[in-house]
Motif scaffolding. Sequence first.
Motif, PDB file in Angstrom:
ATOM      1  N   SER A  41      28.760  89.481  40.531  1.00 42.52           N
ATOM      2  CA  SER A  41      29.604  90.325  39.676  1.00 42.52           C
ATOM      3  C   SER A  41      29.757  89.780  38.263  1.00 42.52           C
ATOM      4  CB  SER A  41      30.981  90.528  40.321  1.00 42.52           C
ATOM      5  OG  SER A  41      31.654  89.297  40.487  1.00 42.52           O
ATOM      6  N   LYS A  42      28.935  88.837  37.878  1.00 44.84           N
ATOM      7  CA  LYS A  42      28.957  88.307  36.503  1.00 44.84           C
ATOM      8  C   LYS A  42      28.241  89.297  35.591  1.00 44.84           C
ATOM      9  CE  LYS A  42      29.128  83.385  37.490  1.00 44.84           C
ATOM     10  NZ  LYS A  42      28.399  82.116  37.420  1.00 44.84           N
ATOM     11  N   ARG A  52      37.446  88.441  38.769  1.00 43.05           N
ATOM     12  CA  ARG A  52      36.472  88.915  39.754  1.00 43.05           C
ATOM     13  C   ARG A  52      36.965  88.634  41.168  1.00 43.05           C
ATOM     14  NH1 ARG A  52      33.175  85.663  37.008  1.00 43.05           N
ATOM     15  NH2 ARG A  52      31.929  85.079  38.815  1.00 43.05           N
ATOM     16  N   LEU A  89      32.665  97.623  39.978  1.00 40.48           N
ATOM     17  CA  LEU A  89      31.489  96.921  39.477  1.00 40.48           C
ATOM     18  C   LEU A  89      30.522  97.905  38.822  1.00 40.48           C
ATOM     19  CD1 LEU A  89      30.300  94.097  39.313  1.00 40.48           C
ATOM     20  CD2 LEU A  89      29.177  94.520  41.490  1.00 40.48           C
TER      21      LEU A  89
END
Length: 160
Positions: A28-29, A53, A68
């Motif tokens: 999820s970066k 996150r 996301l």
Amino acid sequence: MLEKLLRKLKPDDMVKWQLIFDEYLEVSKADRLWAAAYLLNDGASDDGFDYFRAWLISLGQDAFLAILKDPDCLGELLQGNVDDDFLAEFEEIMYISSDAYLEKTEQDEEEVFFEACDRLALTAEEKAEIHADIVLPEALEWDEDDDLEIIFPKIAAALK
């Protein structure tokens, strides 16, 4: 509640939970998600983005995957639930399984948990299964001076 559920698991299952959590955290970066965190939390350092996150993951798989894909949908989720003290971060969830593991195995050293993580590392197939549902948002180059309220109108509306 989560801690209570984790304590019911076998130690190896606690570790697997952590490994899956860590994989969701890693994938999820996304820069657009970081920009949304920056707007929502009035800033987001490296650690703050990790905690953001982690908070997203705590919302559950459906919400996490939707946010996301389109971080601005956070505004719909938060509408009417944001006050001056609100902070979309959940650092504690990042350590909850290691604490439960150490308690259950009656160990004092965190190294024991990390060794178990190495021993039970996710396979390529397990990682691929996690990644199969992930749709990352469109890339976004941004900085603190950008008008993020224009990029994320739903989040901006939830903050008012």
